[in-house]
Scaffold this motif. Sequence first.
Motif, PDB file in Angstrom:
ATOM      1  N   UNK A  87      -6.151  -6.378   0.382  1.00 39.15           N
ATOM      2  CA  UNK A  87      -5.077  -6.325  -0.233  1.00 39.15           C
ATOM      3  C   UNK A  87      -4.025  -5.481  -0.170  1.00 39.15           C
ATOM      4  N   UNK A  88      -2.936  -5.630  -0.094  1.00 38.79           N
ATOM      5  CA  UNK A  88      -1.725  -4.509   0.074  1.00 38.79           C
ATOM      6  C   UNK A  88      -1.935  -3.510  -0.854  1.00 38.79           C
ATOM      7  N   UNK A  93       4.826  -2.089  -4.964  1.00 34.35           N
ATOM      8  CA  UNK A  93       5.103  -3.184  -5.637  1.00 34.35           C
ATOM      9  C   UNK A  93       5.968  -4.362  -4.741  1.00 34.35           C
ATOM     10  N   UNK A  94       6.727  -3.881  -3.861  1.00 31.03           N
ATOM     11  CA  UNK A  94       7.463  -4.751  -3.015  1.00 31.03           C
ATOM     12  C   UNK A  94       7.018  -5.046  -1.601  1.00 31.03           C
ATOM     13  N   UNK A  95       5.493  -5.033  -1.416  1.00 31.84           N
ATOM     14  CA  UNK A  95       4.854  -5.081  -0.334  1.00 31.84           C
ATOM     15  C   UNK A  95       3.612  -6.320  -0.567  1.00 31.84           C
ATOM     16  N   UNK A  96       4.063  -7.205   0.727  1.00 28.56           N
ATOM     17  CA  UNK A  96       3.116  -8.470   0.725  1.00 28.56           C
ATOM     18  C   UNK A  96       2.153  -8.122   2.019  1.00 28.56           C
ATOM     19  N   UNK A  97       1.042  -8.879   2.145  1.00 24.87           N
ATOM     20  CA  UNK A  97       0.371  -8.844   3.330  1.00 24.87           C
ATOM     21  C   UNK A  97      -0.029 -10.186   4.049  1.00 24.87           C
ATOM     22  N   UNK A 106       4.169 -20.088  11.374  1.00 22.46           N
ATOM     23  CA  UNK A 106       5.025 -20.765  12.504  1.00 22.46           C
ATOM     24  C   UNK A 106       4.312 -21.501  13.734  1.00 22.46           C
ATOM     25  N   UNK A 107       3.069 -21.002  13.947  1.00 18.98           N
ATOM     26  CA  UNK A 107       2.230 -21.633  14.894  1.00 18.98           C
ATOM     27  C   UNK A 107       1.545 -22.860  14.187  1.00 18.98           C
ATOM     28  N   UNK A 108       0.852 -23.261  14.729  1.00 21.01           N
ATOM     29  CA  UNK A 108      -0.141 -24.376  14.329  1.00 21.01           C
ATOM     30  C   UNK A 108      -1.285 -24.016  13.596  1.00 21.01           C
ATOM     31  N   UNK A 109      -1.469 -24.374  12.720  1.00 22.75           N
ATOM     32  CA  UNK A 109      -2.704 -23.943  11.875  1.00 22.75           C
ATOM     33  C   UNK A 109      -2.204 -23.407  10.316  1.00 22.75           C
ATOM     34  N   UNK A 110      -2.989 -22.854   9.533  1.00 26.64           N
ATOM     35  CA  UNK A 110      -2.832 -22.486   8.327  1.00 26.64           C
ATOM     36  C   UNK A 110      -2.577 -20.815   8.122  1.00 26.64           C
ATOM     37  N   UNK A 111      -1.338 -20.426   7.922  1.00 21.25           N
ATOM     38  CA  UNK A 111      -1.299 -18.961   7.830  1.00 21.25           C
ATOM     39  C   UNK A 111      -1.298 -18.613   6.336  1.00 21.25           C
ATOM     40  N   UNK A 112      -1.723 -17.244   6.141  1.00 18.64           N
ATOM     41  CA  UNK A 112      -2.009 -16.701   4.855  1.00 18.64           C
ATOM     42  C   UNK A 112      -1.163 -15.627   4.415  1.00 18.64           C
ATOM     43  N   UNK A 113      -0.502 -15.666   3.463  1.00 11.29           N
ATOM     44  CA  UNK A 113       0.432 -14.598   2.757  1.00 11.29           C
ATOM     45  C   UNK A 113      -0.325 -14.209   1.461  1.00 11.29           C
ATOM     46  N   UNK A 114      -0.514 -12.983   0.983  1.00 13.34           N
ATOM     47  CA  UNK A 114      -0.851 -12.575  -0.105  1.00 13.34           C
ATOM     48  C   UNK A 114      -0.196 -11.346  -0.643  1.00 13.34           C
ATOM     49  N   UNK A 115      -0.325 -11.320  -2.187  1.00 13.96           N
ATOM     50  CA  UNK A 115       0.395 -10.225  -2.823  1.00 13.96           C
ATOM     51  C   UNK A 115       0.229 -10.106  -4.191  1.00 13.96           C
ATOM     52  N   UNK A 181      -1.061 -15.538  -5.130  1.00 10.07           N
ATOM     53  CA  UNK A 181      -1.100 -14.335  -5.734  1.00 10.07           C
ATOM     54  C   UNK A 181      -2.061 -14.301  -7.159  1.00 10.07           C
ATOM     55  N   UNK A 182      -2.159 -13.463  -7.977  1.00  7.69           N
ATOM     56  CA  UNK A 182      -2.800 -13.644  -9.166  1.00  7.69           C
ATOM     57  C   UNK A 182      -2.614 -14.839  -9.958  1.00  7.69           C
ATOM     58  N   UNK A 183      -3.308 -15.459 -10.878  1.00  6.14           N
ATOM     59  CA  UNK A 183      -2.810 -16.438 -11.835  1.00  6.14           C
ATOM     60  C   UNK A 183      -3.773 -16.562 -12.845  1.00  6.14           C
ATOM     61  N   UNK A 184      -3.754 -17.956 -13.551  1.00  5.47           N
ATOM     62  CA  UNK A 184      -4.653 -18.151 -14.423  1.00  5.47           C
ATOM     63  C   UNK A 184      -4.815 -17.165 -15.970  1.00  5.47           C
ATOM     64  N   UNK A 185      -5.980 -17.339 -16.417  1.00  7.91           N
ATOM     65  CA  UNK A 185      -6.310 -16.684 -17.491  1.00  7.91           C
ATOM     66  C   UNK A 185      -6.436 -14.917 -17.118  1.00  7.91           C
ATOM     67  N   UNK A 186      -6.426 -14.203 -18.139  1.00  9.39           N
ATOM     68  CA  UNK A 186      -6.931 -12.860 -18.031  1.00  9.39           C
ATOM     69  C   UNK A 186      -7.769 -12.014 -18.758  1.00  9.39           C
TER      70      UNK A 186
END
Length: 206
Positions: A87-88, A93-97, A106-115, A181-186
């Motif tokens: 994780x970043x 707080x304003x940084x993603x990875x 942008x290239x063929x395939x599945x790119x992943x961004x998380x934050x 990102x995170x979600x659902x219950x806590x």
Amino acid sequence: MSRVGNTAIATVSVVALCSGVLLLRDPIGIHAPPQPSAAQAHADPGGERAAAPALPPSPPDRIRIPSIRVNAPLTGLGLTSTGSLDVPPAGNKNLAGWYEAGTTPGETGTAIVAGHVDNTEGPAVFYDLGALRKGSAIEVDRRDGSVALFTVDAIEVYEAKDFPDEKVYGASKRPELRVITCGGGYSRSTGYQGNVVVFAHLTDSR
């Protein structure tokens, strides 16, 4: 840069992204982050814009999601010793990875961004990710000077025990992007119980 094949990303887990994050407390006036509605959960193949031609590989530098006011630099992410997506730094707080051993956006395939959705100081980069709507634009600045333009197909939320690894991380024959990102219950003892996932595909570039 070391890269792996498009199918290898299916082994990545996002558990580390949410296990240590604290839900913001009422005294500072912040409420739980928005969660996607059922109407945003599934792509409509008939209304989906055609994919643009794939771009050559190039690492990304920045992600912008204008409709939720995201404009954040990207840092490379690897895997932890347990195989989870790293994780970043939570303090920025304003940084993603992005998962730099996989597909570049942008290239063929599945790119992943998380934050992170929040930290102990307030909302973080993807606090409003669950408020996105189908058709929203995502822009990714790439190191080769190009900008990959994605259109959101769906926004879904999953409990950790039901996380669909193959659906989120599986190989694609066209350029696709997942923003997580995170979600659902806590739970105060374990953090967020699930993830918000945005599904998007490349529709243009400049």
